[in-house]
Design a protein around this motif. Structure first.
Motif, short mmCIF file in Angstrom:
data_model
loop_
_atom_site.label_atom_id
_atom_site.label_comp_id
_atom_site.label_asym_id
_atom_site.label_seq_id
_atom_site.Cartn_x
_atom_site.Cartn_y
_atom_site.Cartn_z
N ARG A 1 -52.47 -35.60 -81.92
CA ARG A 1 -51.31 -34.91 -81.36
C ARG A 1 -50.32 -34.67 -82.48
O ARG A 1 -50.13 -35.52 -83.35
CB ARG A 1 -50.65 -35.74 -80.25
N ILE A 2 -49.63 -33.52 -82.43
CA ILE A 2 -48.71 -33.13 -83.50
C ILE A 2 -47.28 -33.25 -83.00
O ILE A 2 -46.93 -32.76 -81.93
CB ILE A 2 -48.98 -31.68 -83.95
N SER A 3 -46.44 -33.90 -83.77
CA SER A 3 -45.02 -34.00 -83.45
C SER A 3 -44.23 -33.44 -84.62
O SER A 3 -44.45 -33.84 -85.76
CB SER A 3 -44.63 -35.46 -83.23
N VAL A 4 -43.34 -32.47 -84.35
CA VAL A 4 -42.56 -31.83 -85.40
C VAL A 4 -41.13 -32.34 -85.32
O VAL A 4 -40.48 -32.23 -84.28
CB VAL A 4 -42.58 -30.29 -85.26
N ARG A 5 -40.64 -32.87 -86.42
CA ARG A 5 -39.27 -33.38 -86.46
C ARG A 5 -38.62 -32.93 -87.76
O ARG A 5 -39.29 -32.70 -88.76
CB ARG A 5 -39.25 -34.90 -86.36
N LYS B 1 -48.17 -40.68 -88.49
CA LYS B 1 -47.05 -41.46 -87.93
C LYS B 1 -47.09 -42.91 -88.38
O LYS B 1 -46.06 -43.52 -88.59
CB LYS B 1 -47.06 -41.39 -86.40
N ARG B 2 -48.27 -43.48 -88.51
CA ARG B 2 -48.35 -44.85 -89.03
C ARG B 2 -49.70 -45.04 -89.70
O ARG B 2 -50.69 -44.43 -89.34
CB ARG B 2 -48.12 -45.89 -87.93
N GLY B 3 -49.71 -45.91 -90.71
CA GLY B 3 -50.93 -46.20 -91.43
C GLY B 3 -51.72 -47.30 -90.76
O GLY B 3 -51.49 -47.65 -89.60
N HIS B 4 -52.63 -47.90 -91.52
CA HIS B 4 -53.49 -48.90 -90.92
C HIS B 4 -53.01 -50.32 -91.24
O HIS B 4 -53.64 -51.29 -90.84
CB HIS B 4 -54.94 -48.74 -91.43
N ARG B 5 -51.88 -50.46 -91.96
CA ARG B 5 -51.39 -51.80 -92.28
C ARG B 5 -50.28 -52.17 -91.30
O ARG B 5 -49.10 -52.10 -91.61
CB ARG B 5 -50.88 -51.84 -93.72
N VAL C 1 -38.99 -41.91 -93.76
CA VAL C 1 -38.99 -40.54 -94.33
C VAL C 1 -38.14 -39.62 -93.46
O VAL C 1 -37.36 -38.81 -93.96
CB VAL C 1 -40.44 -40.01 -94.47
N LEU C 2 -38.29 -39.75 -92.13
CA LEU C 2 -37.50 -38.92 -91.22
C LEU C 2 -36.00 -39.14 -91.43
O LEU C 2 -35.21 -38.20 -91.38
CB LEU C 2 -37.86 -39.24 -89.77
N GLU C 3 -35.61 -40.38 -91.67
CA GLU C 3 -34.19 -40.69 -91.81
C GLU C 3 -33.62 -40.25 -93.15
O GLU C 3 -32.43 -39.99 -93.26
CB GLU C 3 -33.98 -42.20 -91.62
N SER C 4 -34.45 -40.15 -94.17
CA SER C 4 -33.94 -39.88 -95.52
C SER C 4 -34.27 -38.47 -96.04
O SER C 4 -33.67 -38.03 -97.02
CB SER C 4 -34.50 -40.90 -96.51
N SER C 5 -35.19 -37.76 -95.40
CA SER C 5 -35.64 -36.48 -95.95
C SER C 5 -34.77 -35.31 -95.48
O SER C 5 -34.55 -35.15 -94.28
CB SER C 5 -37.09 -36.21 -95.54
N PRO C 6 -34.27 -34.48 -96.43
CA PRO C 6 -33.58 -33.25 -96.05
C PRO C 6 -34.55 -32.12 -95.72
O PRO C 6 -34.14 -31.03 -95.35
CB PRO C 6 -32.76 -32.92 -97.31
N ILE C 7 -35.84 -32.40 -95.88
CA ILE C 7 -36.90 -31.40 -95.66
C ILE C 7 -37.56 -31.67 -94.31
O ILE C 7 -37.80 -32.84 -93.96
CB ILE C 7 -37.93 -31.49 -96.81
N PRO C 8 -37.88 -30.63 -93.53
CA PRO C 8 -38.55 -30.83 -92.24
C PRO C 8 -39.86 -31.63 -92.40
O PRO C 8 -40.59 -31.47 -93.37
CB PRO C 8 -38.83 -29.41 -91.75
N VAL C 9 -40.12 -32.48 -91.41
CA VAL C 9 -41.29 -33.37 -91.45
C VAL C 9 -42.15 -33.10 -90.22
O VAL C 9 -41.64 -33.03 -89.09
CB VAL C 9 -40.86 -34.85 -91.46
N ILE C 10 -43.46 -32.94 -90.42
CA ILE C 10 -44.42 -32.79 -89.33
C ILE C 10 -45.25 -34.07 -89.27
O ILE C 10 -45.89 -34.45 -90.25
CB ILE C 10 -45.33 -31.57 -89.54
N LEU C 11 -45.22 -34.73 -88.11
CA LEU C 11 -45.94 -35.99 -87.94
C LEU C 11 -47.23 -35.76 -87.18
O LEU C 11 -47.25 -35.09 -86.15
CB LEU C 11 -45.06 -37.00 -87.18
N VAL C 12 -48.30 -36.33 -87.69
CA VAL C 12 -49.62 -36.25 -87.07
C VAL C 12 -49.94 -37.62 -86.46
O VAL C 12 -49.90 -38.63 -87.15
CB VAL C 12 -50.70 -35.88 -88.10
N GLU C 13 -50.23 -37.61 -85.15
CA GLU C 13 -50.45 -38.88 -84.45
C GLU C 13 -51.62 -38.76 -83.49
O GLU C 13 -51.52 -38.11 -82.45
CB GLU C 13 -49.18 -39.28 -83.69
#
Length: 546
Positions: free
Chosen positions: A539-543, A506-510, A524-536
Motif C-alpha cells: 500500500r502506498i502512503s504519500v506524505r 515505512k519500517r525496516g526489519h529491525r 524523515v517525515l519530520e525533518s525533510s523539506p522534500i515530499p516523502v512517499i511511504l511504501v507499506e
C-alpha cells in the motif's frame, strides 16, 4: 534528397549542440551548417530540398508561432494596456522609415525602393524572439509586468503590418498599383486601402484563430477523436498549417497571426488540452528549429555582401539604434516599465531572420532596380542580428528584468526530475524500487538509490545492487552507500542531489532498533523539506515534508 535531409538533421543537431556547449546560441551553429552545406560552399544540399525550403520554413514558423500562442497570458496583456499594440506598430514603422532614409542617402534609392528595404529590415524574427521570450517566461524574467507577452504580441503584429506595406510597394514599383471603386463612384487608391487591409488582416486572423480553437476543442476534448497527446499535436498542427495555406490563397487575413491566436484561445477554452499541446509542439520544435536555421543559412547569398558590407552595417545601426529606439520609447511612454526594462527591448526585440530570408530576394527576382543591394542587406541583417539576438536575450534578461513567479499553466517548465529511493536489505526494498521506477517512467526521471550502512553487510549491499540493476534496467540511476544516521543521511543526500521526492519503506526489519531509536520513516517525515512517499506492505502512503 534523402541524403540531404540526413545531413541537415545530423549536422545541424550536433553542430548546434557544440555551439551551445561553447556558450553560443545553437542557431549559430545550425546556420553555419546551412552555409557550408549550401550552394555557396560545398553544394551538398540537393536542389529539390532547396526548392522546398520556403514551405519547410513556413512549417517551422507555424510551429514556433503556435508555441507562442500557447504561451500567451491574457491577464498580462490586459495589464499592459496599449503597450503590446504600440510595440506591434511603432518600432517597426520607425525602423522602416529610418532605414529608407539611410538607403536614399547611401545608395541613392528612390523613396519607394528605400521603403521596400525598410519593410524587409524592420520585420522581426519569430524564430529567434519566440523561443527567447518563452524561455524567459519559464524562468520568470519580466513576467510580473508581462514584458515577454507584450514583445511576443508586438512581434506578430509588426510582421503583419510590414508584409502588407511590402506587397503594396512591390505592386507600386512593378507599376501595377491600382485602386478599388466603391459605390457612388468613390475610388480608393492602394495607399488609402492600406489601413483597411491591416485592420481586416488582424481582425480576420483573430476571428479565424478563435473558430479554429473552438473546433479543436470539440474534436480533441469533447468528442475524443484522438487517443493520445501525439495525435492531439498532429491534428492541431495540421489545422494550423491549413490556416497558413489558406492565407496564401485568400490574403484577407494573416495566417501566422491566426495560428498564434489559435494557441491563445486554446488556453482560454481548454487549459488541459493546451498543456498537452504545449508539450507536443515543444517536441516538434526540436526538429523544426534545425530545419529552419540550416535552410536559412543555405539561403544566404554570401557573394553579394562584398560591396555592401560597411554601408549595410551602417544602415542596420541607424535603423535599430535610432529608428527602432524611437519606436520603443513611444511604445512604452506612460507605461509602468522602468528604464532598465525599456533598455531590454534592444536585445529582446531586434533579431531578424525568417522574414528576411523569405522575402529578401523577391525585389531582385522581380527586376526592381537595387534588388541585389536589398538582398545583400537582408542577408547581412540575418548574419548579424539573429546570433546577437539569440545570445543577448538570455544574457541581458537577468541584468535588466525583475524575476517573478512562473505560471506553469502558460509555459512548459522543463526540469530534470530526480527521485531518491531509500532502501535497506529487507524484502520491502523491492516494493520501494518498483514504486520509484513507476514514478520515474511517468516523468522520464532519474533515480538515486541510497542505502545507509549501519553494520558490516557486504552481501546485503551486493544483493541491493543486483536488485536495483534488475528493476531499474531501463532507467538512469545511481547507487550510493553512505554511513551515519539513517534519517539525517537520507535528507542530506536528497538535498544534495535536489531530488523532487523521497520514496522509502515505512519500517525496516529491525523492530528492536525502532523501539530504541524510533521509526526512521517518521524521523524523515519530520525533518525533510522534500515530499516523502511511504511504501507499506503493497500500500502506498504519500506524505509531505515540512
Amino acid at each position: 534528397m534523402l541524403e540531404s535531409i540526413l545531413w541537415i538533421l545530423l549536422a545541424g543537431f550536433f553542430v548546434g549542440q557544440i555551439t551551445r556547449r561553447l556558450k553560443a546560441p545553437a542557431l549559430v551553429g545550425m546556420a553555419l551548417v546551412g552555409i557550408i552545406l549550401g550552394p555557396q560552399v560545398t553544394d551538398t544540399i540537393s536542389p529539390d530540398v532547396l526548392a522546398a525550403s520556403a514551405p519547410l520554413r513556413a512549417i517551422a514558423v507555424m510551429v514556433i508561432l503556435m508555441k507562442a500562442g500557447l504561451g500567451l497570458d491574457r491577464e498580462k496583456l490586459l495589464q499592459q494596456g496599449t503597450v503590446a499594440l504600440r510595440l506591434g506598430f511603432l518600432p517597426a514603422l520607425c525602423e522602416a522609415l529610418f532605414v529608407a532614409l539611410a538607403a536614399i542617402w547611401l545608395f541613392k534609392f528612390d523613396l519607394p525602393t528605400g521603403l521596400l528595404l525598410g519593410c524587409i529590415i524592420g520585420a522581426e524574427s519569430p524564430a529567434v524572439i519566440v523561443p527567447g521570450m518563452l524561455r524567459l517566461k519559464s524562468l520568470g524574467w519580466g513576467v510580473t509586468k508581462g514584458i515577454p507577452d507584450a514583445i511576443l504580441t508586438g512581434s506578430a503584429l509588426s510582421d503583419v503590418l510590414l508584409l502588407l506595406v511590402f506587397n503594396l510597394l512591390l505592386s507600386f514599383l512593378a507599376q501595377k498599383a491600382g485602386g478599388v471603386t466603391l459605390p457612388f463612384g468613390i475610388t480608393l487608391s492602394a495607399v488609402q486601402l492600406l489601413p483597411l487591409q491591416i485592420i481586416c488582416q488582424i481582425l480576420m486572423g483573430v476571428i479565424l484563430g478563435f473558430l479554429t480553437a473552438r473546433l479543436l476543442v470539440v474534436l480533441l476534448a469533447k468528442q475524443n477523436w484522438t487517443q493520445n497527446a501525439v495525435q492531439d499535436t498532429l491534428v492541431t498542427a495540421s489545422f494550423a498549417l491549413l490556416l497558413v495555406v489558406l492565407a496564401e490563397k485568400f490574403p484577407f487575413f494573416s495566417g501566422y497571426l491566426a495560428v498564434m491566436a489559435t494557441g491563445f484561445f486554446l488556453i482560454e477554452l481548454d487549459a488541459p488540452l493546451a498543456r498537452r499541446l504545449r508539450s507536443g509542439f515543444d517536441s516538434l520544435w526540436v526538429v523544426a528549429e534545425i530545419v529552419l536555421f540550416v535552410l536559412l543559412g543555405a539561403s544566404i547569398q554570401l557573394q553579394v555582401l562584398e560591396k555592401t558590407l560597411l554601408p549595410g552595417l551602417l544602415i542596420l545601426a541607424i535603423g535599430t539604434l535610432i529608428g527602432r529606439a524611437l519606436g520603443w520609447y513611444l511604445s512604452t511612454l506612460g507605461s509602468n516599465w522602468n528604464w532598465r526594462e525599456r533598455l531590454f527591448l534592444l536585445p529582446g526585440n531586434s533579431a531578424k531572420a525568417t522574414v528576411q530570408a523569405a522575402i529578401g530576394a523577391i525585389p531582385l527576382t522581380q527586376g526592381i532596380q537595387g534588388g541585389e543591394t536589398i538582398l545583400a542587406i537582408a542577408a547581412l541583417s540575418i548574419l548579424v542580428t539573429a546570433p546577437l539576438g539569440a545570445w543577448a536575450i538570455p544574457t541581458f534578461a537577468p541584468k535588466l528584468l525583475e524575476r517573478g513567479e512562473v505560471d506553469p499553466t502558460k509555459v512548459a517548465i522543463a526540469r530534470r526530475i530526480v527521485l531518491l529511493a531509500a532502501v535497506d536489505s529487507s524484502p520491502l526494498a523491492s516494493q520501494v524500487l518498483t514504486k520509484v521506477a513507476e514514478l520515474a517512467r511517468r516523468s522520464d526521471g532519474e533515480i538515486i538509490v541510497l542505502h545507509v550502512i549501519r553494520t558490516n553487510e557486504p552481501y546485503g549491499v551486493a544483493h541491493l545492487r543486483e536488485k536495483s540493476q534488475r528493476l531499474l534496467a531501463d532507467i538512469r540511476y545511481k547507487f550510493i552507500t553512505v554511513t551515519g544516521s539513517v534519517p539525517e543521511e537520507i535528507v542530506r543526500i536528497a538535498q544534495d542531489y535536489q531530488v523532487a521526492e523521497i520514496v522509502m519503506g515505512k519500517r525496516g526489519h529491525r523492530a528492536w532498533d525502532e523501539v530504541l531509536v524510533g521509526s526512521v520513516s517518521q524521523a524523515v517525515l519530520e525533518s525533510s523539506p522534500i515530499p516523502v512517499i511511504l511504501v507499506e506492505d503493497e500500500r502506498i502512503s504519500v506524505r509531505g515534508g515540512k
